[in-house]
Design a protein around this motif. Structure first.
Motif, PDB file in Angstrom:
ATOM      1  N   LYS A  41       0.870  -1.188   0.000  1.00  0.00           N
ATOM      2  CA  LYS A  41       0.000   0.000   0.000  1.00  0.00           C
ATOM      3  C   LYS A  41       0.900   1.229   0.000  1.00  0.00           C
ATOM      4  N   THR A  42       0.796   2.060  -1.006  1.00  0.00           N
ATOM      5  CA  THR A  42       1.599   3.289  -1.035  1.00  0.00           C
ATOM      6  C   THR A  42       0.699   4.430  -1.481  1.00  0.00           C
ATOM      7  N   LYS A  43       1.227   5.646  -1.394  1.00  0.00           N
ATOM      8  CA  LYS A  43       0.425   6.793  -1.828  1.00  0.00           C
ATOM      9  C   LYS A  43       0.356   6.874  -3.349  1.00  0.00           C
ATOM     10  N   TYR A  44       1.206   6.100  -4.014  1.00  0.00           N
ATOM     11  CA  TYR A  44       1.237   6.132  -5.477  1.00  0.00           C
ATOM     12  C   TYR A  44       0.354   5.043  -6.075  1.00  0.00           C
ATOM     13  N   ARG A  45      -0.073   5.279  -7.305  1.00  0.00           N
ATOM     14  CA  ARG A  45      -0.722   4.188  -8.049  1.00  0.00           C
ATOM     15  C   ARG A  45       0.355   3.220  -8.552  1.00  0.00           C
ATOM     16  N   ASN A  46       1.448   3.775  -9.033  1.00  0.00           N
ATOM     17  CA  ASN A  46       2.602   2.977  -9.479  1.00  0.00           C
ATOM     18  C   ASN A  46       3.848   3.642  -8.915  1.00  0.00           C
ATOM     19  N   ILE A  47       4.600   2.937  -8.094  1.00  0.00           N
ATOM     20  CA  ILE A  47       5.717   3.589  -7.398  1.00  0.00           C
ATOM     21  C   ILE A  47       6.793   4.042  -8.394  1.00  0.00           C
ATOM     22  N   ILE A  90       1.829   7.467 -12.508  1.00  0.00           N
ATOM     23  CA  ILE A  90       2.597   7.256 -11.271  1.00  0.00           C
ATOM     24  C   ILE A  90       1.704   7.568 -10.066  1.00  0.00           C
ATOM     25  N   THR A  91       1.026   8.702 -10.128  1.00  0.00           N
ATOM     26  CA  THR A  91       0.289   9.140  -8.930  1.00  0.00           C
ATOM     27  C   THR A  91      -1.109   8.530  -8.831  1.00  0.00           C
ATOM     28  N   GLY A  92      -1.804   8.490  -9.954  1.00  0.00           N
ATOM     29  CA  GLY A  92      -3.213   8.056  -9.917  1.00  0.00           C
ATOM     30  C   GLY A  92      -4.125   9.106  -9.295  1.00  0.00           C
ATOM     31  N   LYS A  93      -3.547  10.238  -8.897  1.00  0.00           N
ATOM     32  CA  LYS A  93      -4.360  11.285  -8.238  1.00  0.00           C
ATOM     33  C   LYS A  93      -3.959  12.656  -8.743  1.00  0.00           C
ATOM     34  N   ARG A  94      -4.944  13.447  -9.132  1.00  0.00           N
ATOM     35  CA  ARG A  94      -4.587  14.726  -9.761  1.00  0.00           C
ATOM     36  C   ARG A  94      -3.861  15.681  -8.814  1.00  0.00           C
ATOM     37  N   ASP A  95      -4.112  15.597  -7.499  1.00  0.00           N
ATOM     38  CA  ASP A  95      -3.452  16.586  -6.631  1.00  0.00           C
ATOM     39  C   ASP A  95      -1.973  16.258  -6.375  1.00  0.00           C
ATOM     40  N   MET A  96      -1.493  15.149  -6.885  1.00  0.00           N
ATOM     41  CA  MET A  96      -0.064  14.841  -6.731  1.00  0.00           C
ATOM     42  C   MET A  96       0.731  15.085  -8.022  1.00  0.00           C
ATOM     43  N   ILE A  97       0.035  15.474  -9.089  1.00  0.00           N
ATOM     44  CA  ILE A  97       0.701  15.594 -10.399  1.00  0.00           C
ATOM     45  C   ILE A  97       1.822  16.642 -10.372  1.00  0.00           C
ATOM     46  N   PHE A  98       1.539  17.773  -9.724  1.00  0.00           N
ATOM     47  CA  PHE A  98       2.545  18.843  -9.747  1.00  0.00           C
ATOM     48  C   PHE A  98       3.855  18.381  -9.110  1.00  0.00           C
ATOM     49  N   ASP A  99       3.765  17.807  -7.907  1.00  0.00           N
ATOM     50  CA  ASP A  99       4.983  17.445  -7.176  1.00  0.00           C
ATOM     51  C   ASP A  99       5.814  16.406  -7.924  1.00  0.00           C
ATOM     52  N   VAL A 100       5.148  15.423  -8.495  1.00  0.00           N
ATOM     53  CA  VAL A 100       5.901  14.393  -9.231  1.00  0.00           C
ATOM     54  C   VAL A 100       6.513  14.996 -10.498  1.00  0.00           C
ATOM     55  N   SER A 101       5.790  15.884 -11.148  1.00  0.00           N
ATOM     56  CA  SER A 101       6.336  16.547 -12.349  1.00  0.00           C
ATOM     57  C   SER A 101       7.570  17.354 -11.977  1.00  0.00           C
ATOM     58  N   GLN A 102       7.500  18.075 -10.843  1.00  0.00           N
ATOM     59  CA  GLN A 102       8.647  18.895 -10.436  1.00  0.00           C
ATOM     60  C   GLN A 102       9.858  18.010 -10.114  1.00  0.00           C
ATOM     61  N   THR A 103       9.607  16.899  -9.422  1.00  0.00           N
ATOM     62  CA  THR A 103      10.717  15.974  -9.126  1.00  0.00           C
ATOM     63  C   THR A 103      11.356  15.503 -10.434  1.00  0.00           C
ATOM     64  N   ALA A 104      10.531  15.162 -11.398  1.00  0.00           N
ATOM     65  CA  ALA A 104      11.060  14.681 -12.686  1.00  0.00           C
ATOM     66  C   ALA A 104      11.917  15.758 -13.356  1.00  0.00           C
ATOM     67  N   LEU A 105      11.431  16.986 -13.353  1.00  0.00           N
ATOM     68  CA  LEU A 105      12.212  18.050 -14.004  1.00  0.00           C
ATOM     69  C   LEU A 105      13.505  18.322 -13.233  1.00  0.00           C
ATOM     70  N   ASP A 106      13.435  18.218 -11.908  1.00  0.00           N
ATOM     71  CA  ASP A 106      14.652  18.404 -11.105  1.00  0.00           C
ATOM     72  C   ASP A 106      15.681  17.320 -11.438  1.00  0.00           C
ATOM     73  N   LEU A 107      15.194  16.157 -11.854  1.00  0.00           N
ATOM     74  CA  LEU A 107      16.098  15.059 -12.219  1.00  0.00           C
ATOM     75  C   LEU A 107      16.479  15.101 -13.697  1.00  0.00           C
ATOM     76  N   ASN A 108      16.137  16.211 -14.349  1.00  0.00           N
ATOM     77  CA  ASN A 108      16.525  16.398 -15.757  1.00  0.00           C
ATOM     78  C   ASN A 108      15.767  15.557 -16.765  1.00  0.00           C
ATOM     79  N   PHE A 109      14.558  15.151 -16.424  1.00  0.00           N
ATOM     80  CA  PHE A 109      13.740  14.477 -17.439  1.00  0.00           C
ATOM     81  C   PHE A 109      13.524  15.445 -18.610  1.00  0.00           C
TER      82      PHE A 109
END
Ligand code: PEP
Ligand code: MN
Length: 264
Positions: free
Chosen positions: A173-179, A204-223
């Motif tokens: 059980k995690t906060k993500y739909r797909n870790i 990844i999130t399965g939830k719209r209110d988490m989209i921003f944070d995961v997107s920012q993490t991805a951009l910080d990692l140079n996606f």
């Protein structure tokens, strides 16, 4: 993370001043829905308009997509808005139809990447195409399986290749739909710095209110880009209702994201 890019890729040739953005509904539902969302996105930073028309549902009995009819709607999107189009392909017939209808970007879904037979069939069907082909990670965190699929396409002479990180199944059980297992995406990027890597925060999130944070993490990692499911009435979407954002919300997300420049 060091950017050790050496080769020009199809992505450099697009000359974007921001990460690549692919957006549009999880599923094409009706002509009106597909065109309506497209018109809301046409004057934004969205580069490719996505809509799934063959939907790989985990359990039978759910909406499985409108099928080839949706390709005509995507052609209309291109004619009316000028946006390039994208859809998922999972077998030879899908590829042939998508190419016939001049879809610009084809992606291979997580449930296809797990199967070397399907990947080989797709590689054979796509042989030599100049369309962009993006390979989602397999549902399970298996880097070799992901790379093996991409290798099959590369061997078939497909030049405009890239990958999509959409997270991995887990029984926990995690906060993500797909870790996300970010380390695997980082290892992927380090191994193949010249292969554009797109993040899919929606699956990844399965939830719209988490989209921003995961997107920012991805951009910080140079996606190199983001694929974000966008629907004018997310709560009533025929698939993936909880994770889709409205076009207005997408614009807000794109405005608020901090984009890392090469010199940072
Ligand atoms: C999708 O993009 O709508 C989809 C089915 O994604 P995935 O293959 O990542 O589950
Ligand atoms: Mn979806």
């Amino acid at each position: 993370m060091e950017n050790s890019k050496q080769m020009r890729t199809w992505l450099d040739d697009l000359h974007l001043d921001h990460p690549l953005v692919i957006a549009g509904p999880c599923s094409a539902e009706t002509e009106e829905q597909v065109l309506g969302i497209a018109h809301s996105l046409k004057d934004t930073d969205v580069n490719y308009y996505r809509a799934g028309i063959w939907k790989p549902r985990t359990r039978p009995g759910n909406f499985e997509g409108v099928g080839a009819l949706g390709l005509k709607w995507l052609q209309k999107v291109k004619a009316e808005t000028g946006m390039k189009t994208a859809t998922e392909v999972a077998n030879r017939a899908h590829v042939e139809l998508a190419l016939e209808h001049d879809i610009d970007l084809l992606w291979i879904g997580a449930r296809s990447t797990v199967s070397p037979f399907i990947m080989q069939e797709l590689a054979d069907a796509l042989k030599g195409t100049d369309k962009i082909v993006l390979v989602k990670n397999p549902v399970n965190p298996d880097l070799a399986l992901w790379l093996g699929g991409i290798e099959r396409l590369h061997t078939a002479g497909i030049k405009k290749l890239g990958a999509i990180h959409r997270g991995f199944s887990t029984y926990e059980k995690t906060k993500y739909r797909n870790i996300p297992e970010w380390q695997m995406a980082i290892d992927f990027k380090n191994k193949f710095p010249d292969l554009p890597l797109i993040n899919d925060p929606s699956h990844i999130t399965g939830k719209r209110d988490m989209i921003f944070d995961v997107s920012q993490t991805a951009l910080d990692l140079n996606f190199d880009g983001l694929m974000i499911e966008t629907h004018h009435d997310p709560d009533n979407a025929w698939s993936d209702a909880a994770q889709q954002v409205t076009p207005d919300k997408l614009v807000q997300i794109m405005r608020d994201l901090k984009i890392r420049k090469e010199s940072d």
